[in-house]
Design an enzyme around this catalytic site. Structure first.
Site, short mmCIF file in Angstrom:
data_model
loop_
_atom_site.label_atom_id
_atom_site.label_comp_id
_atom_site.label_asym_id
_atom_site.label_seq_id
_atom_site.Cartn_x
_atom_site.Cartn_y
_atom_site.Cartn_z
N GLY A 9 31.58 -19.77 21.68
CA GLY A 9 30.73 -21.08 21.84
C GLY A 9 31.08 -22.14 20.97
N GLY B 234 29.49 -25.66 18.60
CA GLY B 234 28.62 -26.36 18.13
C GLY B 234 28.96 -27.60 17.34
N GLY B 235 27.82 -28.21 16.83
CA GLY B 235 28.07 -29.42 16.14
C GLY B 235 29.22 -29.33 14.87
N MET B 236 29.04 -28.26 14.23
CA MET B 236 29.83 -27.92 12.99
C MET B 236 30.93 -27.15 13.09
SD MET B 236 28.69 -29.53 10.52
CE MET B 236 28.87 -28.80 8.82
N VAL C 94 33.13 -21.10 17.48
CA VAL C 94 33.01 -19.69 17.07
C VAL C 94 33.73 -18.89 18.07
CG1 VAL C 94 31.09 -17.85 16.67
CG2 VAL C 94 30.90 -20.13 16.25
N LYS D 251 33.98 -18.02 12.76
CA LYS D 251 33.60 -19.65 12.84
C LYS D 251 34.98 -20.35 12.22
CE LYS D 251 30.04 -22.68 11.90
NZ LYS D 251 28.69 -23.19 11.56
N ASP E 157 17.88 -27.26 9.28
CA ASP E 157 18.37 -27.40 10.75
C ASP E 157 17.81 -26.47 11.67
OD1 ASP E 157 19.26 -28.89 13.03
OD2 ASP E 157 21.33 -28.24 12.82
#
Length: 445
Positions: A189, A191-193, A196, A211, A305
């Site tokens: 997947g 994500g914002g950062m 992965v 990651k 977060d």
């Protein structure tokens, strides 16, 4: 003087006739509408300043400039005695200052808006676009759009492409091997950062979540340091409710973090079709999440977060907190400046929404939003954009007891306190765990 005045009126009438012709032309109306869109945004900004920011500032300034007046008055008492008394009265200018300054601001704001409307009409008549060359409007609108679009996102390189379309460093490597040890199997997947991957640790022969710091972020020193901070934050945490980090790899290929691979999915997917969550399931999950967060806080790590998407549920049904990409360590580097909005708006604490530096109590608010959603089946505030941030700052969410009456009173009251506007009014994680455990024991009896 007379000639100059006549030329002014002639020019004004000429522009008025051109403007009326523009309104009669469909293409001209479309062009005018395009030019008016940034003006509407500017007017909205001026209105928000006049409604939300300026009144309290002017009241404070009035108290500073015109404090109460102390006067010594001599009064005659019985038997002819005179007594001196100090009388405090309000300065009459105090009450007049704020309304007058606010009226002046409104006149100036209206004049500014009309001036921008006039400029927009001139540009539409000439076929120019406000962003075709540098201008005050272009600068202001660009800044406002950056602020509004940046709400709820993390710091990224301004020119970075969206992660959904970014090529991965693994693809650039070609053979799918990282540091001669981690063999990529698939992508899990984005994500914002980071991105992965599922990988095989060929040395220890186990699956890991690898990651990757996207190539688009590698040019940013801040993003690279955030990646390291996340790895260090996870490395100091050893708890069954927190995803473990195994390794930080920084090579010519890029930066990678090897983490525990959790078979399962995020809490938001787990809750699909189950909201509102059964109370016994809430009593099982909530203390585990709170204990894991308490362990992080005791180790000096603040998540900043916390939300269902950042809590994984394993195949065995155990929660694990992950994604410490915005984490803050007490003795770590200061990467967030004051007045920087960080986090996810739906779960953001009031202090985060106002751009203040968040502490551990901010995580308790975010955890409260998560628990609120689990219990009631909805978020505390269901608006979006800037209004969502204002709701966190100013509005009270519907009471838990009203949305789900069967919730034990002390649990409903606990969740309401977790969403208190003032950090000082929120309960500690220890109290949260104890109260939920007590409710769980009482439900069994």
């Amino acid at each position: 003087m007379g000639d100059a005045l006549r030329r002014f009126f002639d020019q004004a009438l000429s522009e008025l006739r051109d403007f009326l012709s523009l309104l009669r032309d469909p293409e001209g109306r479309a062009r005018l509408f395009i030019e008016l869109r940034p003006v509407i945004l500017i007017a909205l900004i001026l209105s928000m300043v006049g409604v939300f920011l300026l009144p309290p500032l002017l009241e404070w300034l009035a108290d500073v400039l015109y404090p109460p007046i102390e006067e010594t008055v001599t009064r005659r008492r019985a038997f002819g005695r005179r007594v001196a008394q100090t009388v405090v009265t309000d300065d009459p200018r105090n009450e007049l200052f704020a309304p007058r300054m606010l009226a002046i601001y409104r006149y100036l704001a209206s004049a500014t808006a009309l001036f921008f409307v006039y400029r927009a009409a001139r540009r539409a008549l000439r076929g120019e676009h406000f962003a075709s060359k540098p201008s005050f409007e272009a600068t202001l609108v660009s800044g406002a759009r950056t602020l509004l679009s940046g709400i709820g996102t993390r710091e990224t390189a301004t020119s970075a492409p969206p992660l959904a379309s970014s090529p991965t460093l693994v693809q650039a490597a070609g053979d799918g091997s990282i540091a001669g040890r981690y063999q990529i199997k698939s992508e899990l997947g984005r994500g914002g950062m980071g991105i992965v991957h599922l990988a095989e640790d060929t040395n220890l022969q186990r699956e890991v979540a690898l990651k990757e710091l996207p190539a688009a972020f590698m040019a940013s020193d801040v993003m690279a340091e955030r990646f390291r901070v996340e790895a260090r934050a996870l490395a100091r945490l050893s708890h069954p409710g927190i995803v473990q980090v195994y390794d930080l790899i920084e090579t010519d290929q890029g930066s990678f973090m090897a983490m525990e691979f959790v078979r399962g999915g995020p809490l938001d997917e787990y809750l699909n079709g189950k909201l509102p969550l059964a109370l016994d399931e809430f009593y099982r999950l909530a203390p585990l999440i709170a204990r894991a967060l308490m362990h992080a806080h005791e180790a000096g790590v603040i998540h900043r977060d916390l939300k269902p998407a950042n809590i994984l549920i394993s195949e065995e049904g155990e929660p694990k907190i992950t994604d410490f990409g915005l984490a803050k360590m007490h003795e770590g580097p200061k990467l967030t400046q004051a007045f920087t909005i960080m986090g996810s708006p739906a779960y953001m604490s009031p202090e985060q929404a106002s751009g203040e530096i968040a502490d551990a109590r901010s995580d308790i608010y975010s955890l409260g939003c998560t628990f609120y959603e689990m219990i009631t089946g909805r978020l505390p505030f269901e608006t979006s954009g800037p209004q969502l941030l204002l709701s966190h700052l100013q509005e009270e969410p519907p009471r838990v007891a009203e949305l789900r009456p069967e919730t034990p009173a002390h649990i409903a009251e606990l969740l309401d306190r977790m969403l208190a506007k003032s950090p000082d009014d929120r309960p500690s994680l220890q109290e949260i765990v104890e109260r939920i455990d007590e409710a769980a024991e009482a439900s069994v009896v």
